[in-house]
Design an enzyme around this catalytic site. Structure first.
Site, PDB file in Angstrom:
ATOM      1  N   ASP A  37      90.891  30.383  13.033  1.00  6.66           N
ATOM      2  CA  ASP A  37      91.025  31.769  13.045  1.00  6.66           C
ATOM      3  C   ASP A  37      92.364  32.153  12.387  1.00  6.66           C
ATOM      4  O   ASP A  37      93.410  31.423  12.859  1.00  6.66           O
ATOM      5  CB  ASP A  37      90.832  32.487  14.133  1.00  6.66           C
ATOM      6  CG  ASP A  37      90.167  34.071  14.104  1.00  6.66           C
ATOM      7  OD1 ASP A  37      88.986  34.178  14.135  1.00  6.66           O
ATOM      8  OD2 ASP A  37      91.032  34.803  13.449  1.00  6.66           O
ATOM      9  N   ASP A  63      94.642  28.894   6.412  1.00  6.56           N
ATOM     10  CA  ASP A  63      94.014  30.062   5.673  1.00  6.56           C
ATOM     11  C   ASP A  63      92.851  29.606   4.998  1.00  6.56           C
ATOM     12  O   ASP A  63      93.235  29.023   4.111  1.00  6.56           O
ATOM     13  CB  ASP A  63      95.373  30.639   5.026  1.00  6.56           C
ATOM     14  CG  ASP A  63      94.898  31.746   3.983  1.00  6.56           C
ATOM     15  OD1 ASP A  63      93.547  32.303   3.978  1.00  6.56           O
ATOM     16  OD2 ASP A  63      95.774  32.147   3.161  1.00  6.56           O
ATOM     17  N   TYR A 161      80.849  43.079  -1.423  1.00  6.66           N
ATOM     18  CA  TYR A 161      80.265  42.127  -0.431  1.00  6.66           C
ATOM     19  C   TYR A 161      78.959  41.486  -0.792  1.00  6.66           C
ATOM     20  O   TYR A 161      78.905  40.218  -0.843  1.00  6.66           O
ATOM     21  CB  TYR A 161      79.994  43.002   0.852  1.00  6.66           C
ATOM     22  CG  TYR A 161      79.541  42.152   2.164  1.00  6.66           C
ATOM     23  CD1 TYR A 161      80.471  41.329   2.722  1.00  6.66           C
ATOM     24  CD2 TYR A 161      78.508  42.427   2.439  1.00  6.66           C
ATOM     25  CE1 TYR A 161      80.029  40.876   3.994  1.00  6.66           C
ATOM     26  CE2 TYR A 161      77.908  41.700   3.671  1.00  6.66           C
ATOM     27  CZ  TYR A 161      78.858  40.957   4.198  1.00  6.66           C
ATOM     28  OH  TYR A 161      78.186  40.467   5.350  1.00  6.66           O
ATOM     29  N   LYS A 165      78.185  37.328  -1.498  1.00  3.57           N
ATOM     30  CA  LYS A 165      77.227  36.947  -0.573  1.00  3.57           C
ATOM     31  C   LYS A 165      76.060  36.196  -1.378  1.00  3.57           C
ATOM     32  O   LYS A 165      75.415  35.129  -0.982  1.00  3.57           O
ATOM     33  CB  LYS A 165      76.535  37.993   0.496  1.00  3.57           C
ATOM     34  CG  LYS A 165      77.618  38.308   1.631  1.00  3.57           C
ATOM     35  CD  LYS A 165      78.154  36.983   2.545  1.00  3.57           C
ATOM     36  CE  LYS A 165      78.822  37.498   3.807  1.00  3.57           C
ATOM     37  NZ  LYS A 165      79.454  36.165   4.480  1.00  3.57           N
TER      38      LYS A 165
END
Length: 294
Positions: A37, A63, A161, A165
């Site tokens: 993270d 990253d 998005y 996806k």
């Protein structure tokens, strides 16, 4: 015996939400977990919880949108735990906007975090696994990607998005077809669960609220984690190239694009004739699921 004993996983975006749930469930099943993270403090909290419960975990802040930085996640896994078996690509962000109002920056951010983010660490992991396979070592590796119902059927106000996806679902199919020769499977899951992203809208937060009694918590992220843990286990080695949906206690396989029988003239269609073919095609069509929000 826990189903992930002796296995090592990198889980991206594991400082909170679904990723943190996945990390805890994987660790409880015996997996050593690299908690990736960019928020180091959040990742450390998850690692501390896992270690306090007797599990194995380390923090990694690579990253995922930077190819060189992503290599450190794979290196950290091998340095800390001696091997790597699983990459679970979970990290994500939202930049929701109707298409007519969307900015280039909002488009690029989603493509970087979701689509490129699913490439970078997986690429470095695949190089490691391919080298192991070519050296004659047995490889039993997993790539687990995170898609979405938005990518499978579209979602109003989320064209960036949804496109990313959908790309992840197609990427998964290619990975499965290309990487099986090296002992690597690739599958994707479209989760439905209570996270910071899904509860940002008040109506969704109310709908997905945790029950006040001891009844089944339908929207708990751990419900999704169980499927992912099984896909990461040795038992799942025959399962590849699938896209699953997970919601509550329900697991489904997504039925993707398929060619229909079609209408074949046996010759070139004149432009004016195409309408006849279209009428016949639409009469035979099994309608797709509606776009979310439509």
């Amino acid at each position: 015996m826990a189903i992930l004993d002796g296995r090592v996983a990198i889980i991206t975006g594991a400082g909170g939400g679904l990723g943190a749930a996945h990390a805890r469930v994987f660790a409880a099943e015996g997996c050593a977990v690299v908690v990736n993270d960019i928020n180091q403090a959040a990742a450390q909290i998850v690692v501390d919880e896992i270690v306090a419960a007797g599990g194995k975990a380390i923090v990694n802040t690579s990253d995922i949108t930077n190819y060189e930085s992503s290599a450190n996640a794979v290196k950290d896994a091998i340095d800390a735990f001696g091997d790597l078996h699983i990459v679970l690509n979970n990290a994500g962000v939202n930049r929701d906007r109707m298409f007519a109002s969307m900015t280039e920056a909002e488009w690029d951010t989603i493509m970087a975090v979701h689509l490129k983010g699913h490439f970078c660490i997986s690429s470095h992991a695949v190089h490691y696994w391919r080298d192991q396979s070519k050296a004659g070592n047995a490889v039993d590796a997993r790539i687990i990607n995170t898609t979405s119902g938005a990518g499978l059927q579209g979602s109003i106000g989320q064209s960036n998005y949804a496109a990313a996806k959908a790309g992840i679902a197609a990427l998964t199919l290619n990975q499965a077809a290309e990487l099986g020769r090296y002992g690597i499977t690739a599958n994707a899951v479209a989760p439905a669960a209570r996270t910071g992203m899904t509860t940002a809208v008040e109506a969704m937060a109310t709908r997905m609220a945790k029950p006040e009694d001891d009844s089944f918590d339908y929207w708990a992220p751990e419900n999704v984690s169980s499927l992912l843990a099984w896909l990461a286990a040795a038992e799942s080695k025959a399962i590849t190239g699938r896209v699953f949906e997970s919601e509550g206690g329900k697991i489904s396989i997504c039925d993707g694009w398929r060619s229909t029988a079609g209408v074949d003239k046996g010759d070139r269609w004149a432009p004016a004739e195409v309408g006849q073919a279209m009428d016949q095609l639409l009469q035979q069509e099994v309608p797709a699921q509606k776009v979310w929000g439509s």
